[in-house]
Design a protein around this motif. Structure first.
Motif, PDB file in Angstrom:
ATOM      1  N   PHE A 127       4.680  -5.842  10.457  1.00  0.00           N
ATOM      2  CA  PHE A 127       3.610  -5.212  11.232  1.00  0.00           C
ATOM      3  C   PHE A 127       4.077  -4.982  12.681  1.00  0.00           C
ATOM      4  CE2 PHE A 127      -0.168  -5.348  13.896  1.00  0.00           C
ATOM      5  CZ  PHE A 127      -1.031  -4.506  13.223  1.00  0.00           C
ATOM      6  N   PRO A 128       3.682  -3.841  13.335  1.00  0.00           N
ATOM      7  CA  PRO A 128       2.763  -2.801  12.856  1.00  0.00           C
ATOM      8  C   PRO A 128       3.460  -1.764  11.985  1.00  0.00           C
ATOM      9  CG  PRO A 128       3.408  -2.329  15.108  1.00  0.00           C
ATOM     10  CD  PRO A 128       4.037  -3.641  14.767  1.00  0.00           C
ATOM     11  N   PHE A 129       2.683  -1.187  11.076  1.00  0.00           N
ATOM     12  CA  PHE A 129       3.205  -0.200  10.145  1.00  0.00           C
ATOM     13  C   PHE A 129       2.783   1.221  10.503  1.00  0.00           C
ATOM     14  CE2 PHE A 129       1.930  -4.069   7.715  1.00  0.00           C
ATOM     15  CZ  PHE A 129       3.201  -4.577   7.498  1.00  0.00           C
ATOM     16  N   SER A 130       1.628   1.354  11.139  1.00  0.00           N
ATOM     17  CA  SER A 130       1.017   2.666  11.307  1.00  0.00           C
ATOM     18  C   SER A 130       0.852   3.026  12.783  1.00  0.00           C
ATOM     19  CB  SER A 130      -0.336   2.717  10.586  1.00  0.00           C
ATOM     20  OG  SER A 130      -0.806   4.047  10.488  1.00  0.00           O
TER      21      SER A 130
ATOM     22  N   LEU B 237       1.423   1.893   3.530  1.00  0.00           N
ATOM     23  CA  LEU B 237       0.991   1.069   4.652  1.00  0.00           C
ATOM     24  C   LEU B 237       0.791   1.889   5.921  1.00  0.00           C
ATOM     25  CD1 LEU B 237       3.182  -2.102   4.099  1.00  0.00           C
ATOM     26  CD2 LEU B 237       0.706  -1.912   3.824  1.00  0.00           C
ATOM     27  N   ILE B 238       1.247   3.137   5.936  1.00  0.00           N
ATOM     28  CA  ILE B 238       0.964   4.019   7.072  1.00  0.00           C
ATOM     29  C   ILE B 238      -0.492   4.458   7.031  1.00  0.00           C
ATOM     30  CG2 ILE B 238       1.564   6.219   8.167  1.00  0.00           C
ATOM     31  CD1 ILE B 238       4.294   5.957   6.813  1.00  0.00           C
ATOM     32  N   ALA B 239      -1.038   4.585   5.827  1.00  0.00           N
ATOM     33  CA  ALA B 239      -2.355   5.205   5.664  1.00  0.00           C
ATOM     34  C   ALA B 239      -3.432   4.249   5.197  1.00  0.00           C
ATOM     35  CB  ALA B 239      -2.239   6.368   4.663  1.00  0.00           C
ATOM     36  N   THR B 240      -3.083   2.984   4.903  1.00  0.00           N
ATOM     37  CA  THR B 240      -4.081   2.016   4.435  1.00  0.00           C
ATOM     38  C   THR B 240      -3.960   0.711   5.211  1.00  0.00           C
ATOM     39  OG1 THR B 240      -2.607   1.163   2.695  1.00  0.00           O
ATOM     40  CG2 THR B 240      -4.082   2.972   2.104  1.00  0.00           C
ATOM     41  N   ASP B 241      -5.062  -0.023   5.271  1.00  0.00           N
ATOM     42  CA  ASP B 241      -5.031  -1.320   5.933  1.00  0.00           C
ATOM     43  C   ASP B 241      -4.800  -2.426   4.915  1.00  0.00           C
ATOM     44  OD1 ASP B 241      -7.486  -1.713   4.643  1.00  0.00           O
ATOM     45  OD2 ASP B 241      -8.664  -1.274   6.434  1.00  0.00           O
ATOM     46  N   THR B 242      -4.868  -3.678   5.374  1.00  0.00           N
ATOM     47  CA  THR B 242      -4.545  -4.793   4.484  1.00  0.00           C
ATOM     48  C   THR B 242      -5.573  -4.987   3.380  1.00  0.00           C
ATOM     49  OG1 THR B 242      -5.616  -6.279   6.065  1.00  0.00           O
ATOM     50  CG2 THR B 242      -3.231  -6.041   6.215  1.00  0.00           C
TER      51      THR B 242
ATOM     52  N   ARG C 153      -0.791  -5.342   0.386  1.00  0.00           N
ATOM     53  CA  ARG C 153      -1.097  -4.425  -0.711  1.00  0.00           C
ATOM     54  C   ARG C 153      -0.320  -3.128  -0.498  1.00  0.00           C
ATOM     55  NH1 ARG C 153      -7.279  -3.825  -2.225  1.00  0.00           N
ATOM     56  NH2 ARG C 153      -6.279  -3.174  -4.156  1.00  0.00           N
ATOM     57  N   VAL C 154       0.473  -2.767  -1.494  1.00  0.00           N
ATOM     58  CA  VAL C 154       1.305  -1.565  -1.416  1.00  0.00           C
ATOM     59  C   VAL C 154       0.967  -0.679  -2.604  1.00  0.00           C
ATOM     60  CG1 VAL C 154       3.668  -0.671  -1.362  1.00  0.00           C
ATOM     61  CG2 VAL C 154       3.140  -2.847  -0.248  1.00  0.00           C
ATOM     62  N   PHE C 155       0.789   0.620  -2.355  1.00  0.00           N
ATOM     63  CA  PHE C 155       0.371   1.561  -3.388  1.00  0.00           C
ATOM     64  C   PHE C 155       1.421   2.659  -3.585  1.00  0.00           C
ATOM     65  CE2 PHE C 155      -3.446   0.006  -1.166  1.00  0.00           C
ATOM     66  CZ  PHE C 155      -4.112  -0.606  -2.220  1.00  0.00           C
TER      67      PHE C 155
END
Length: 639
Positions: A351-354, A398-403, A520-522
Motif C-alpha cells: 500500500f498505497p496501490f491507487s 487493487l487500483i480500482a477496488t478497496d480492501t 482481495r484481488v480480482f
C-alpha cells in the motif's frame, strides 16, 4: 537549479539531421544529442531528504552529493516547428522502449530508426536519461553513476529460476551443466557466514534444503549453485540465496535525477539545448513508461522541482498494475517485480496501490499515489493503461477496488484503461516449451499511441480524455478467481489457472519477508468464448477468431500449473462445426460464426471504427490494425 541542487549537461555527440535527414511534415528534420548529466544534490533540502542514504553519501566542497548519468535527446532541428511538448521516456533497464513500441522502430536501445515516424510527425521532443545505477553498460543502454555507502551491510535475498528461456529474468544466470549454474548477485557478499540456500518447487511451498543442494561463492558477486538431486524439483524450481551484502547504492537518486533533468529542460535558460537564445521552447512535459518504467512513474513522488515548480503535466504509466518499485530502498533491487511464480515477494507492491488517498485497514496506513503531488499543488494528469495480464500478475484490481472489494472513484485528473485480450509482454518465441498453450500475439501499441495524443490534448488544450474503460465490480466484469473459472468455457485440452499473483501484507525488515493478512484481488470475467469482458476490448475480441487471454500456464517440467511470467495465450476456434464436435469444443466454429471472410471483416471494421470514434484508436492505427487483422485470417486457419 539553484538552492537544493546543481545540474549541468554536456553533449558529447550531436547528429543533425538524424534519420538520414528525413523531413517529418511541417515539423521538419530532427537532431540527436547524447552526453552526460553532472548533478549535485543537497541532502538537507526538503525535496531531497526522502532519498534513502543520501545523507550518508560523500559530499563535495559545497556540501552536495554528486552523481552522473547518460542522457539522449531527439528534438526538432527547429524547435519552433515542434509541438512544445517534451516526452520523457523512462528507460527500462537502460533501454529506451518508446521508439520500438510507439514508432514501430526496430527494437534496441539506440533510437537510430524513425520507424513509422509517429512521434516525429507530431512534433514531440523525446528525452531519456539513466536513472538505474545497477544497469550494466553496453548495447546502447543508458546508465547512471550514483554513490555507494561503504561499510553498511544488510541481508539481501536473490531468487534464481534456471530454466534458460531467453526471457528477462534469467539474464543473471549462466548455465554450466544440467546440474550447476552460476547466479549473479546484485550486491557484493560482505560475509559468507550465515548465508543460506533453499529451493522450492512452487512459490507457496516451504523452503527446503534437500539432498544434493549446494552452493559456493565464485567471487563476492557470483554464486555457483548445484541443483537438488532429490526428485520433485524441475527446471521451474525457485532457488533462493540469502546473504549479508555490503556497500549499498544510493539508488533513490534516480527519482531526483529524473525530476531534475526534466525540470532543467523545461525551465532553465542557460546552457539548455531546448532553450535556444536562452528562451525555453517547452510548454509541457509528459512522463511515459512501460512496465518497470510505468512503475517508476507511479513511484515518482518528486513531481515538484527544487524551486517549487511542476515537473510533469501528465503521465502515462503503461502495464504497471498496482505495483511500484524497489528503488528507494537501502539495498535496492530496481529490476525486480512481483509475479505469481517469479520474484513473488519483493517489495514493490505494498500500500498505497491507487491514485486517490485512501485508508487501508490491513496495513493501518493512509495514502495515495498522488497524495504528495496533490498536497504540493503539482498533481499531474494521469492516463493509466494496463492489459489483461496485469490483473493476473500485477494485481490491477487493487487500483480500482478497496480492501472490502468495492469499487473506488478516481480523482478528476485520473483515467483508467485496460486492453482486454492482450498480454503484458510482447510475443516472443521461446527456446524451450515452457508454456502449455500457443503464445498470444495481440499487442497494445496502437492504444498507447492514441492515449499519448489524448494526454497531450488534455494538457495542451484542456480537451477531456475518454471516460475510464476499466473492469469493475459493479458491472460484474471484475470477479474472484473462482467465479472467473466458472465462466470460462470447458475446453478439453485447456486448463484454466487456479492461481494468480495474490498479495498479503508483508514485513520486509526480515528476509524472507513475513506475510500476514491477504488483500482481495480480482481478475476479469469472460464471455462464452473465454475472452475478457470490460475495458477496451481489442477488435479481435469483438470479431474473434480465437480465445485470447492474458495468462499463460507453465508446462510439465517447468513448474507445471504455475503462471509463466507475463506472457499470454491463444486458443484458436475450430474451422468447421465437424472439427468442433470432434474436439468437444463448446465455442462455435468459424464456419458457424461468419458467413464469409468478408462478413468477418465487416464486423472487425465496425469494432475498429467504434474505437476510433471514441478516440481510443487513431485513424491511421485503425487502418493499420484492420489490414493486419485481415491478413491474420489465413494464419488462424492454418493453426
Amino acid at each position: 537549479m539553484g538552492v537544493g541542487g546543481v545540474l549541468r549537461i554536456e553533449a558529447t555527440e550531436r547528429e543533425r539531421p538524424v534519420f538520414g535527414g528525413t523531413e517529418f511534415g511541417a515539423v521538419g528534420p530532427y537532431e540527436r544529442l547524447h552526453g552526460t548529466i553532472f548533478g549535485e544534490l543537497d541532502p538537507t533540502h526538503l525535496g531531497n531528504v526522502g532519498i534513502v542514504n543520501l545523507d550518508r553519501a560523500a559530499r563535495n566542497a559545497h556540501g552536495n552529493v554528486e552523481y552522473q548519468s547518460d542522457f539522449r535527446i531527439l528534438k526538432p532541428l527547429d524547435l519552433d516547428r515542434g509541438n512544445g511538448c517534451l516526452v520523457y521516456d523512462v528507460p527500462n533497464r537502460g533501454n529506451q522502449p518508446i521508439m520500438p513500441r510507439l514508432n514501430g522502430a526496430p527494437d534496441g536501445g539506440h533510437p537510430q530508426n524513425a520507424g513509422n515516424g509517429f512521434l516525429m510527425r507530431r512534433g514531440f521532443t523525446l528525452v531519456w536519461s539513466g536513472w538505474q545505477s545497477d544497469v550494466p553498460p553496453g548495447a546502447d543502454r543508458l546508465t547512471a553513476r550514483f554513490p555507494i555507502i561503504p561499510g553498511i551491510t544488510g541481508m539481501v535475498r536473490e531468487e534464481f529460476i534456471a530454466e534458460n528461456t531467453g526471457l528477462l529474468g534469467d539474464s543473471n544466470i549462466q548455465e554450466l551443466s544440467e546440474e550447476r549454474f552460476v547466479g549473479s548477485l546484485v550486491y557484493s557478499v560482505a560475509d559468507p557466514d550465515g548465508a543460506t540456500l533453499t529451493v522450492r518447487q512452487r512459490e507457496g511451498d516451504p523452503r527446503v534444503t534437500p539432498a544434493g543442494l549446494a552452493w559456493r561463492l565464485v567471487d563476492d558477486r557470483h554464486v555457483e549453485i548445484t541443483r537438488a538431486s532429490e526428485p520433485g524439483f524441475d527446471r521451474g524450481a525457485i532457488y533462493e540465496f540469502i546473504y549479508r551484502a555490503r556497500d549499498p547504492i544510493v539508488m533513490g537518486i534516480g527519482f531526483a535525477a529524473i525530476r531534475d533533468i526534466v525540470s532543467f529542460l523545461r525551465y532553465e535558460t542557460k546552457a539548455n539545448p531546448l532553450a535556444p537564445q536562452e528562451r525555453p521552447r517547452i510548454r509541457h512535459a509528459l512522463g511515459f513508461g512501460i512496465s518497470q518504467s510505468g512503475r517508476v512513474l507511479r513511484d515518482l513522488v518528486f513531481n515538484q522541482d527544487l524551486a517549487g515548480r511542476q515537473v510533469f503535466d501528465g503521465i502515462l504509466p503503461v502495464v504497471a498494475g498496482s505495483r511500484r518499485t524497489c528503488v528507494n530502498w537501502q539495498f535496492a533491487q530496481a529490476g525486480r517485480y512481483s509475479r505469481q511464480h517469479e520474484d513473488h515477494s519483493y517489495g514493490d507492491d505494498q500500500f498505497p496501490f491507487s491514485y486517490p488517498t485512501l485508508t487501508d485497514p490491513i496495513s493501518g496506513r493512509s495514502g495515495g499515489i498522488l497524495q504528495r503531488a496533490r498536497d504540493a499543488g503539482v498533481c499531474p494528469k494521469v492516463l493509466h493503461l494496463d492489459t489483461e495480464s496485469d490483473f493476473w500478475q500485477a494485481r490491477s484490481s487493487l487500483i480500482a477496488t478497496d480492501t472490502s472489494g468495492s469499487d473506488i472513484a478516481m480523482p478528476d485528473e485520473v483515467r483508467l484503461y485496460t486492453v482486454s485480450g492482450v498480454p503484458h509482454a510482447a510475443f516472443r518465441p521461446l527456446s524451450k516449451p515452457v508454456m502449455q498453450l500457443p503464445g498470444n500475439r495481440l499487442g497494445y501499441g496502437a492504444f498507447m499511441r492514441a492515449l499519448l495524443v489524448v494526454l497531450f490534448e488534455w494538457v495542451e488544450h484542456g480537451t477531456a480524455p475518454p471516460d475510464s474503460r476499466f473492469p469493475s465490480r459493479a458491472a460484474g466484469t471484475l470477479v474472484p478467481l473462482a467465479e472467473a473459472s466458472r465462466a470460462f468455457p470447458r475446453l478439453p485440452v485447456v486448463k484454466f489457472p487456479n492461481v494468480l499473483n495474490e498479495l498479503r501484507l508483508r514485513d520486509h525488515s526480515v528476509e524472507p519477508p513475513s506475510e500476514s493478512t491477504a488483500y482481495r484481488v480480482f481478475v476479469q470475467s469472460t464471455d462464452a468464448d473465454g475472452n475478457a469482458l470490460g475495458g477496451i476490448r481489442h477488435p479481435l475480441l469483438e470479431a474473434p477468431l480465437a480465445t485470447h487471454v492474458g495468462w499463460s500456464l507453465r508446462a510439465s517440467g517447468y513448474g507445471e500449473g504455475e503462471l509463466f511470467t507475463v506472457q499470454g495465450s491463444m486458443i484458436p476456434f475450430a474451422q468447421t462445426e465437424a472439427e468442433r464436435e470432434r474436439a468437444r469444443d463448446p465455442r462455435p466454429s468459424l464456419e458457424a460464426r461468419y458467413a464469409s471472410r468478408d462478413a468477418w471483416a465487416a464486423r472487425l471494421a465496425k469494432a475498429v471504427d467504434r474505437l476510433v470514434a471514441e478516440r481510443l484508436l487513431l485513424p491511421e492505427d485503425g487502418d493499420r490494425l484492420t489490414i493486419a487483422a485481415r491478413e491474420s485470417w489465413d494464419v488462424y486457419r492454418e493453426l
